[in-house]
Design a protein around this motif. Structure first.
Motif, PDB file in Angstrom:
ATOM      1  N   LEU A   1      10.160   0.197   2.586  1.00 59.12           N
ATOM      2  CA  LEU A   1      10.739   1.482   2.620  1.00 59.12           C
ATOM      3  C   LEU A   1       9.684   2.585   2.601  1.00 59.12           C
ATOM      4  O   LEU A   1       9.038   2.490   1.291  1.00 59.12           O
ATOM      5  N   ALA A   2       9.502   3.567   3.450  1.00 61.45           N
ATOM      6  CA  ALA A   2       8.315   4.668   3.385  1.00 61.45           C
ATOM      7  C   ALA A   2       8.648   5.615   4.299  1.00 61.45           C
ATOM      8  O   ALA A   2       9.772   5.887   4.928  1.00 61.45           O
ATOM      9  N   SER A   3       8.013   6.677   3.777  1.00 60.41           N
ATOM     10  CA  SER A   3       8.283   7.980   4.757  1.00 60.41           C
ATOM     11  C   SER A   3       7.368   7.837   5.777  1.00 60.41           C
ATOM     12  O   SER A   3       6.264   7.284   5.695  1.00 60.41           O
ATOM     13  N   THR A   4       7.534   8.741   6.800  1.00 59.78           N
ATOM     14  CA  THR A   4       7.047   8.802   8.086  1.00 59.78           C
ATOM     15  C   THR A   4       5.424   9.411   7.583  1.00 59.78           C
ATOM     16  O   THR A   4       4.487   8.540   8.243  1.00 59.78           O
ATOM     17  N   PRO A   5       5.284  10.561   7.002  1.00 55.69           N
ATOM     18  CA  PRO A   5       3.929  11.089   6.679  1.00 55.69           C
ATOM     19  C   PRO A   5       3.054   9.989   5.894  1.00 55.69           C
ATOM     20  O   PRO A   5       1.624   9.927   6.296  1.00 55.69           O
ATOM     21  N   SER A   6       3.642   9.139   4.924  1.00 56.27           N
ATOM     22  CA  SER A   6       2.711   8.201   4.491  1.00 56.27           C
ATOM     23  C   SER A   6       2.410   7.032   5.378  1.00 56.27           C
ATOM     24  O   SER A   6       1.345   6.708   5.186  1.00 56.27           O
ATOM     25  N   MET A   7       3.010   7.041   6.432  1.00 54.72           N
ATOM     26  CA  MET A   7       2.687   5.891   7.263  1.00 54.72           C
ATOM     27  C   MET A   7       1.067   6.372   7.868  1.00 54.72           C
ATOM     28  O   MET A   7       0.433   5.759   8.280  1.00 54.72           O
ATOM     29  N   PHE A   8       1.298   7.613   8.478  1.00 64.56           N
ATOM     30  CA  PHE A   8       0.036   8.370   8.866  1.00 64.56           C
ATOM     31  C   PHE A   8      -1.039   8.018   7.840  1.00 64.56           C
ATOM     32  O   PHE A   8      -2.454   7.953   8.155  1.00 64.56           O
ATOM     33  N   MET A   9      -0.758   8.292   6.603  1.00 66.85           N
ATOM     34  CA  MET A   9      -1.890   8.273   5.509  1.00 66.85           C
ATOM     35  C   MET A   9      -2.611   7.043   5.286  1.00 66.85           C
ATOM     36  O   MET A   9      -3.555   6.936   4.872  1.00 66.85           O
ATOM     37  N   THR A  10      -1.761   5.966   5.774  1.00 70.49           N
ATOM     38  CA  THR A  10      -2.475   4.460   5.658  1.00 70.49           C
ATOM     39  C   THR A  10      -3.405   4.665   6.573  1.00 70.49           C
ATOM     40  O   THR A  10      -4.391   3.558   6.381  1.00 70.49           O
ATOM     41  N   THR A  11      -3.722   5.288   7.752  1.00 64.70           N
ATOM     42  CA  THR A  11      -4.923   5.336   8.612  1.00 64.70           C
ATOM     43  C   THR A  11      -5.910   5.934   7.986  1.00 64.70           C
ATOM     44  O   THR A  11      -7.113   5.557   8.117  1.00 64.70           O
ATOM     45  N   VAL A  12      -5.677   6.762   6.976  1.00 66.61           N
ATOM     46  CA  VAL A  12      -6.833   7.532   6.171  1.00 66.61           C
ATOM     47  C   VAL A  12      -7.141   6.814   5.026  1.00 66.61           C
ATOM     48  O   VAL A  12      -8.324   6.440   4.684  1.00 66.61           O
ATOM     49  N   ASP A  13      -6.264   6.365   4.296  1.00 62.62           N
ATOM     50  CA  ASP A  13      -6.453   5.674   2.903  1.00 62.62           C
ATOM     51  C   ASP A  13      -6.810   4.223   3.045  1.00 62.62           C
ATOM     52  O   ASP A  13      -7.661   3.672   2.038  1.00 62.62           O
ATOM     53  N   LEU A  14      -6.136   3.425   3.892  1.00 63.62           N
ATOM     54  CA  LEU A  14      -6.304   2.097   4.062  1.00 63.62           C
ATOM     55  C   LEU A  14      -6.978   1.437   5.014  1.00 63.62           C
ATOM     56  O   LEU A  14      -7.143   0.535   5.294  1.00 63.62           O
ATOM     57  N   GLY A  15      -7.416   2.540   5.941  1.00 64.95           N
ATOM     58  CA  GLY A  15      -8.416   2.228   6.991  1.00 64.95           C
ATOM     59  C   GLY A  15      -7.811   1.552   8.442  1.00 64.95           C
ATOM     60  O   GLY A  15      -8.171   0.753   9.052  1.00 64.95           O
ATOM     61  N   CYS A  16      -6.287   1.598   8.367  1.00 64.08           N
ATOM     62  CA  CYS A  16      -5.737   0.986   9.488  1.00 64.08           C
ATOM     63  C   CYS A  16      -5.972   1.582  10.639  1.00 64.08           C
ATOM     64  O   CYS A  16      -6.085   2.709  10.926  1.00 64.08           O
TER      65      CYS A  16
ATOM     66  N   GLY B   1      14.324   3.868  16.044  1.00 67.57           N
ATOM     67  CA  GLY B   1      13.102   4.101  17.005  1.00 67.57           C
ATOM     68  C   GLY B   1      11.949   3.702  16.187  1.00 67.57           C
ATOM     69  O   GLY B   1      11.716   3.014  15.016  1.00 67.57           O
ATOM     70  N   LEU B   2      10.756   4.044  16.815  1.00 65.18           N
ATOM     71  CA  LEU B   2       9.586   3.837  16.511  1.00 65.18           C
ATOM     72  C   LEU B   2       8.498   4.963  16.790  1.00 65.18           C
ATOM     73  O   LEU B   2       8.635   5.492  17.745  1.00 65.18           O
ATOM     74  N   LYS B   3       7.774   5.379  15.737  1.00 68.45           N
ATOM     75  CA  LYS B   3       7.014   6.329  15.811  1.00 68.45           C
ATOM     76  C   LYS B   3       5.775   5.917  15.412  1.00 68.45           C
ATOM     77  O   LYS B   3       5.455   5.175  14.557  1.00 68.45           O
ATOM     78  N   PHE B   4       4.485   6.236  16.023  1.00 69.08           N
ATOM     79  CA  PHE B   4       3.128   5.651  16.173  1.00 69.08           C
ATOM     80  C   PHE B   4       2.170   6.512  15.523  1.00 69.08           C
ATOM     81  O   PHE B   4       2.347   7.718  16.004  1.00 69.08           O
ATOM     82  N   PHE B   5       1.100   6.062  14.770  1.00 64.02           N
ATOM     83  CA  PHE B   5       0.078   7.027  14.304  1.00 64.02           C
ATOM     84  C   PHE B   5      -1.239   6.243  14.626  1.00 64.02           C
ATOM     85  O   PHE B   5      -1.508   4.970  14.407  1.00 64.02           O
ATOM     86  N   THR B   6      -2.538   7.034  14.788  1.00 63.03           N
ATOM     87  CA  THR B   6      -3.856   6.859  14.581  1.00 63.03           C
ATOM     88  C   THR B   6      -4.312   7.573  13.568  1.00 63.03           C
ATOM     89  O   THR B   6      -3.627   8.699  13.189  1.00 63.03           O
ATOM     90  N   LYS B   7      -5.853   7.463  13.177  1.00 61.04           N
ATOM     91  CA  LYS B   7      -6.187   8.435  12.565  1.00 61.04           C
ATOM     92  C   LYS B   7      -6.221   9.787  13.085  1.00 61.04           C
ATOM     93  O   LYS B   7      -6.496  10.935  12.461  1.00 61.04           O
ATOM     94  N   ASP B   8      -6.255  10.003  14.325  1.00 63.15           N
ATOM     95  CA  ASP B   8      -6.154  11.080  15.086  1.00 63.15           C
ATOM     96  C   ASP B   8      -4.515  11.927  14.942  1.00 63.15           C
ATOM     97  O   ASP B   8      -4.637  12.965  15.365  1.00 63.15           O
ATOM     98  N   GLY B   9      -3.743  11.008  14.457  1.00 61.96           N
ATOM     99  CA  GLY B   9      -2.182  11.742  14.439  1.00 61.96           C
ATOM    100  C   GLY B   9      -1.339  10.961  15.141  1.00 61.96           C
ATOM    101  O   GLY B   9      -1.396   9.807  15.655  1.00 61.96           O
TER     102      GLY B   9
END
Length: 500
Positions: free
Chosen positions: A92-107, A124-132
Motif C-alpha cells: 500500500l503506497a501513494s502514487t508520488p512515493s512510487m516516483f520517489m523510489t526511482t530517486v531514493d532506491l535507484g529503481c 489501472g496502472l500509472k508508470f514512472f521513471t526518474k524523468d517523471g
C-alpha cells in the motif's frame, strides 16, 4: 495501431479499466491476462527506454487500497520477475512515493496500481521513471506491446523484496516540515497546532499518523484514515462536493486550525481554513502560487485553461508573477512548465484546478502530500507571527457566480465534431459586438464580456478523454452567468452532432 479492445485502456497518461465486478453493465476488462500482457509491455518499454535487458532492470510496484489492487500487483510482480528483474514490492503506497523510489532506491522504473478517484470497480496502472510520469505516446507503446502479445525474454534470477517505503517517504516529509518551520522545539514544530486529515478511506491516512502526529500536531477529529477499497464514506476526491463538505465539517466540529484532504492515491490535495472555508480550485492555485513565487520572484505559474480572471490578476498584479494559462490535463501543464524551464524561463509551479500541483523544487511531481506539507509549513510560520493563511488570499478576487455545463457530443468521431463546433464558435464570436476573444488562450475558445453583457467569461473546450464539450462560465455580477449562458447557448443549439 491499437484496436478497440486495447484503445479503451488508454486514459491520457495512465492505463485504466474495469477491474472488479459489482456495477451492472460494467463487465471486467482488466482481466488477469490483460494485466499480464500490460506488465510484459511495460518491461519491454523500460528495456527499450534504458537500453538494458529486462533481467538487468530494477522495478518498484505499489498500489492504492482498491479491492482489485493486490490481484493486479501480484500479476505485475510475477511477470517482471519472470523476466529476471528485481522488484521492490511496496504494498500500500501513494502514487508520488512510487516516483520517489526511482530517486531514493535507484529503481529504473516504477508502477502504481491506481485509478485515482474513480469508483471502486475501476483500477489501472500509472508508470514512472526518474524523468517523471510517462507521456501519452509511452502509454500507447506499452499497450501496443500488450495487444501484440510481445514478451521480454524469460530469465532466471528474478527476485521480489517486500519494502515499506512509505516509512521513508513519511520521514522525508517530516524533515521538510522541521527545516521549513525551524521552530524552537525543532523536532516538534507543530506542537499546539490542530490539523485534521480526511483521507476518504484512500491511501492518505498515513499523513496524520506518520507525518503530522510525530511532529506534535493534534490530529483529533481526522476522518476516514483507515484504507477501505470500497470507499464507504465518500469519494476520495478534493473536487467532490461531498468530500469537501466532509473535511469542512471536520474542521468546524473539532475546532481545528486547518484541514487537509487527499484523493485516493494522494497525488492531489486540498485544504480548509479554520473557518471551514475551502482552499480549493482557484484558491488552491492562488495559495500554491504564493508559496512557489516566494523564492522565485517574477516566475511563471502554468495552470490549466479554466482558471478565473481574478486568479490571473492575483498572480500577475499582486504576486508579481506571470500566468501562463494552458490546456487541461495535469501532464500537459507539467510538460509545459518543463518546456519553459528548458527555454530559460523560470517556471516554479505547474498546477491544475483539480488539485494536481507540481513544483520545480520537487521534481515537477504532482504530489498532494508535498503541497499540503508546504501549506502547513507556511501556516506554522504565519502562526508564529500571529497571522494566518487567510491573509495570503485576501487580495484574490473570486467570481460571484460560476458553473460548468457538460455538452454531450453524439457523433462517433467526437474529436472532429468538437473541433468543428469550437472553430465555428470562434468565427461567430469574431463578428459579435461585445465578445472579446482572449488573446492568450491555448485550449478551445475563451470569450470575455463587459459589465453590460454578463461581466464575465466562458470557455468552451473539448474534454481530454470523453465525447464532451465542457462549457465553463464565470461572472463577477449576480445573474451574469445566465446572461452569458443564453448568449452561447443560442449558438450551440443550432449546431449538429451535439446534445444541448
Amino acid at each position: 495501431m491499437l484496436n478497440e479492445q486495447y484503445k479503451i485502456f488508454k486514459s491520457g497518461t495512465d492505463i485504466r479499466g474495469i477491474a472488479s465486478d459489482g456495477v451492472e453493465g460494467e463487465p471486467v476488462n482488466l482481466t488477469d491476462e490483460v494485466v499480464a500482457r500490460i506488465a510484459d509491455g511495460f518491461a519491454l518499454w523500460a528495456s527499450e527506454k534504458t537500453g538494458k535487458a529486462a533481467k538487468e532492470l530494477v522495478f518498484s510496484v505499489g498500489r492504492d487500497c482498491r479491492i482489485s489492487g493486490e490481484r493486479i500487483a501480484n500479476i505485475v510482480i510475477r511477470q517482471l520477475t519472470a523476466a529476471g528483474a528485481k522488484v521492490y514490492d511496496c504494498g500500500l503506497a501513494s502514487t508520488p512515493s512510487m516516483f520517489m523510489t526511482t530517486v531514493d532506491l535507484g529503481c529504473d522504473a516504477a508502477v502504481q496500481i491506481t485509478a485515482s478517484h474513480h469508483p471502486f470497480n475501476r483500477n489501472g496502472l500509472k508508470f514512472f521513471t526518474k524523468d517523471g510520469g510517462l507521456d501519452s505516446a509511452d502509454i500507447e507503446a506499452i499497450l501496443q506491446h500488450a495487444q501484440d502479445g510481445d514478451q521480454p525474454e524469460q530469465a532466471a534470477g528474478g527476485t521480489v523484496a517486500p519494502i515499506n517505503y512509505m516509512e521513508d517517504y513519511s520521514a522525508h516529509l517530516r524533515e521538510i516540515i522541521k527545516s521549513g518551520v525551524n521552530a524552537e522545539d525543532y523536532d516538534h514544530p507543530l506542537s499546539g497546532f490542530h490539523i485534521v486529515v480526511d483521507a476518504g478511506n484512500g491511501a492518505g491516512g498515513f499523513y496524520a499518523d506518520k507525518v503530522l502526529a510525530p511532529l506534535g500536531a493534534d490530529t483529533s477529529g481526522s476522518r476516514y484514515l483507515e484504507p477501505d477499497g470500497m470507499f464507504p464514506n465518500h469519494i476520495p476526491n478534493p473536487e467532490n462536493a461531498e468530500a469537501m463538505a466532509s473535511v469542512c465539517e471536520a474542521v468546524l466540529t473539532s475546532g481545528a486550525d486547518l484541514g487537509v484532504i487527499f484523493d485516493t492515491d494522494v497525488d492531489r490535495g486540498g485544504a480548509v481554513d479554520k473557518y471551514g472555508k475551502e482552499i480549493n480550485r482557484n484558491r488552491l492555485v492562488a495559495l500554491a502560487s504564493c508559496l512557489a513565487l516566494e523564492n522565485c520572484p517574477g516566475g511563471t505559474v502554468v495552470t490549466d485553461s479554466i482558471t478565473s480572471t481574478g486568479l490571473n490578476e492575483f498572480i500577475e498584479k499582486h504576486l508579481g508573477g506571470k500566468h501562463y494559462r494552458y490546456r487541461r490535463g495535469y501532464k500537459n501543464v507539467i510538460n509545459k512548465a518543463i518546456e519553459l524551464k528548458a527555454q530559460g524561463i523560470s517556471a516554479p509551479l505547474a498546477i491544475e484546478t483539480s488539485g494536481h500541483a507540481a513544483m520545480e523544487e520537487n521534481y515537477y511531481l504532482d504530489d498532494g502530500a508535498y503541497l499540503c506539507t508546504k501549506i502547513i509549513i507556511k501556516a506554522a510560520q504565519l502562526r508564529q507571527k500571529g497571522e494566518s493563511l487567510e491573509s495570503l488570499l485576501a487580495d484574490l478576487k473570486e467570481p460571484v457566480e460560476a458553473c460548468e455545463i457538460r455538452i454531450k457530443i453524439t457523433d462517433k468521431d467526437f474529436k472532429t465534431t468538437g473541433a468543428r463546433v469550437i472553430e465555428e464558435l470562434e468565427k461567430f464570436a469574431e463578428g459579435e459586438a461585445g465578445w472579446h476573444i482572449a488573446p492568450d488562450n491555448r485550449e478551445g475558445i475563451r470569450v470575455s464580456f463587459d459589465k453590460d453583457n454578463g461581466d464575465g467569461w466562458f470557455l468552451l473546450r473539448l474534454s481530454v478523454h470523453d465525447p464532451i464539450l465542457p462549457l465553463n462560465i464565470e461572472s463577477d455580477s449576480a445573474g451574469g452567468v445566465d446572461i452569458i449562458k443564453e448568449k452561447v447557448m443560442d449558438f450551440l443549439k443550432a449546431q449538429s452532432g451535439i446534445e444541448v
